[in-house]
Design a protein around this motif. Structure first.
Motif, PDB file in Angstrom:
ATOM      1  N   ALA A 213       0.752  -0.181  -2.471  1.00 24.10           N
ATOM      2  CA  ALA A 213       1.114  -1.247  -3.341  1.00 24.10           C
ATOM      3  C   ALA A 213       1.421  -0.640  -4.733  1.00 24.10           C
ATOM      4  CB  ALA A 213       0.201  -2.521  -3.575  1.00 24.10           C
ATOM      5  N   ILE A 241       8.124  -7.331   3.514  1.00 24.29           N
ATOM      6  CA  ILE A 241       7.065  -6.553   2.855  1.00 24.29           C
ATOM      7  C   ILE A 241       5.920  -7.662   2.939  1.00 24.29           C
ATOM      8  CG2 ILE A 241       6.219  -5.719   0.523  1.00 24.29           C
ATOM      9  CD1 ILE A 241       8.894  -4.853  -0.161  1.00 24.29           C
ATOM     10  N   PRO A 243       2.139  -7.918   1.538  1.00 25.43           N
ATOM     11  CA  PRO A 243       1.128  -7.407   0.880  1.00 25.43           C
ATOM     12  C   PRO A 243      -0.300  -7.826   1.369  1.00 25.43           C
ATOM     13  CG  PRO A 243       2.768  -8.707  -0.602  1.00 25.43           C
ATOM     14  CD  PRO A 243       3.049  -8.929   0.802  1.00 25.43           C
ATOM     15  N   TRP A 249       0.890  -2.477   1.379  1.00 24.77           N
ATOM     16  CA  TRP A 249       1.974  -3.151   1.706  1.00 24.77           C
ATOM     17  C   TRP A 249       2.390  -2.822   3.374  1.00 24.77           C
ATOM     18  CZ3 TRP A 249       6.509  -2.894  -2.484  1.00 24.77           C
ATOM     19  CH2 TRP A 249       6.113  -3.493  -3.557  1.00 24.77           C
ATOM     20  N   VAL A 251       5.681  -2.861   5.698  1.00 26.68           N
ATOM     21  CA  VAL A 251       6.853  -3.061   5.547  1.00 26.68           C
ATOM     22  C   VAL A 251       7.398  -3.020   6.892  1.00 26.68           C
ATOM     23  CG1 VAL A 251       9.180  -2.075   4.575  1.00 26.68           C
ATOM     24  CG2 VAL A 251       7.141  -1.856   3.377  1.00 26.68           C
TER      25      VAL A 251
END
Length: 296
Positions: A213, A241, A243, A249, A251
Motif C-alpha cells: 500500500a 483494489i 486494501p 493491496w 489487485v
C-alpha cells in the motif's frame, strides 16, 4: 426390569479442511462426532495453500455472510478484525462504478458491512477456531480413496495416511474437496445412479497481484476501489483494489472471453489502465509489487 437404552452419537466424516469443510464441521459438532480429513498439512500461520488456488484473488464477505459467520461461530468476525481484517461500510468505504458505468453514491447511513481481509487470514482464523473444539478430530496428510457401502447406503470412506490404508465408518460423509471431487465416480462404483451435472461456464478469467500500500494510504481507512464490467460491452473487463492487513493491496483484474488478463508482468498495469475507467491503473502504476501474478 427394563433394558437400559444406550444411544450412540452419530459419526460424520468431512473430506477437506476448506472453509466449506470447516463450517460444515462446526455446524455438525453439537449433533455428531466429526472427523475432518485433509490431504495437505495445514499451515500454522496465514499463508497460501496449494489446494486453494482461488484464495489468492480478492474476496469479500458481504453483510449476510458476516451475520452467518457470527451466528454459527459467535465472535468469529471480531477475531478476524483483531488480526487485521476490516469491517467496511457499504457503500461509504467503497469507490465503486456500477455495470452501467455510473459511480455509486457513497453513504454511511447503513448497518451493512463487508468483511475485508486476505483469504489466507480468514482461513487461518477459521481453522484455529473450529479445530480448537476437542469434539472435532483432524487427520492431516490423509487422502480419501473411495467410499464403502452399496447402492442403497454409504457406510464409510477409505483413506490413506502415509502408506497405511484404513476405513472410517460414518453415518454421514460430506465431500468438501472442491472442484476435484471424485464423489460422482465413487458413487457409480457402488452401483448408484449417475449424478446429473449442469455446468455454467461464465468464461471469466482472473489475474491478481499483491502490492505494498502506498505510504500515504496507510494511516487512513483507504476505500475499496472497484470498476465493474459493463455487460453490454464485450468482452467484459473489470478490476478491484482490496486494501488488506499488513499494509497490502490485493489487485484483481478480470475479463471474459477475448479480454482475459494474463500473467504477463508488463501487461498487468496496461490492462488496468485500459478499463473503461483507468482509476485502478493510475493507483498502482507507481506502487511496489509484491511477487508475481496469479491467474485463474
Amino acid at each position: 426390569m427394563a433394558e437400559e437404552t444406550v444411544t450412540r452419537r452419530p459419526t460424520t466424516v468431512v473430506i477437506g479442511a476448506s472453509a466449506t469443510g470447516l463450517f460444515a464441521a462446526a455446524a455438525l459438532v453439537d449433533f455428531a462426532d466429526v472427523t475432518v480429513i485433509e490431504r495437505d498439512r495445514l499451515p500454522d500461520r496465514p499463508q497460501p495453500r496449494r489446494g486453494v488456488p482461488q484464495a489468492r484473488h480478492a474476496h469479500l464477505v458481504w453483510s449476510g455472510g458476516v451475520k452467518a459467520f457470527d451466528d454459527l461461530l459467535p465472535g468469529l468476525t471480531g477475531e478476524i478484525t483483531a488480526h487485521g481484517g476490516r469491517l467496511v461500510h457499504i457503500m461509504g468505504d467503497m469507490v465503486s462504478r456500477a455495470p452501467n458505468e455510473v459511480w455509486f453514491r457513497r453513504f454511511t447511513a447503513t448497518h451493512h458491512r463487508n468483511l475485508v481481509c486476505s483469504r489466507d487470514l480468514l482461513d487461518y482464523v477459521l481453522r484455529n477456531r473450529v479445530l480448537a473444539d476437542e469434539r472435532i478430530t483432524l487427520r492431516q496428510e490423509t487422502s480419501a480413496l473411495g467410499l464403502e457401502g452399496d447402492a442403497t447406503a454409504v457406510t464409510g470412506v477409505r483413506i490413506r495416511t502415509n502408506d497405511e490404508e484404513s476405513t472410517l465408518r460414518a453415518d454421514l460423509i460430506i465431500d468438501a474437496s472442491g472442484r476435484g471431487s471424485r464423489t460422482p465416480q465413487w458413487l457409480a462404483e457402488l452401483g448408484a445412479p449417475s449424478i446429473t451435472e449442469r455446468e455454467v461456464n461464465a468464461g471469466v478469467a482472473y489475474a491478481t497481484r499483491l502490492y505494498a500500500a502506498p505510504e500515504a494510504t496507510r494511516d487512513i481507512n483507504f476505500p475499496l476501489v472497484n470498476v465493474q464490467a459493463n455487460p453490454a460491452k464485450a468482452p467484459g473487463r473489470g478490476g478491484i483494489i482490496l486494501p488488506i492487513e499488513g499494509n497490502r493491496w490485493i489487485v484483481t483484474l478480470s475479463g471474459t472471453r477475448g479480454g482475459e488478463p494474463t500473467d504477463d508482468l508488463d501487461a498487468f498495469i496496461d490492462f488496468a489502465l485500459g478499463l473503461d475507467d483507468p482509476v485502478i491503473g493510475e493507483l498502482i502504476k507507481d506502487a511496489e509489487p509484491l511477487g508475481d501474478i496469479t491467474t485463474t
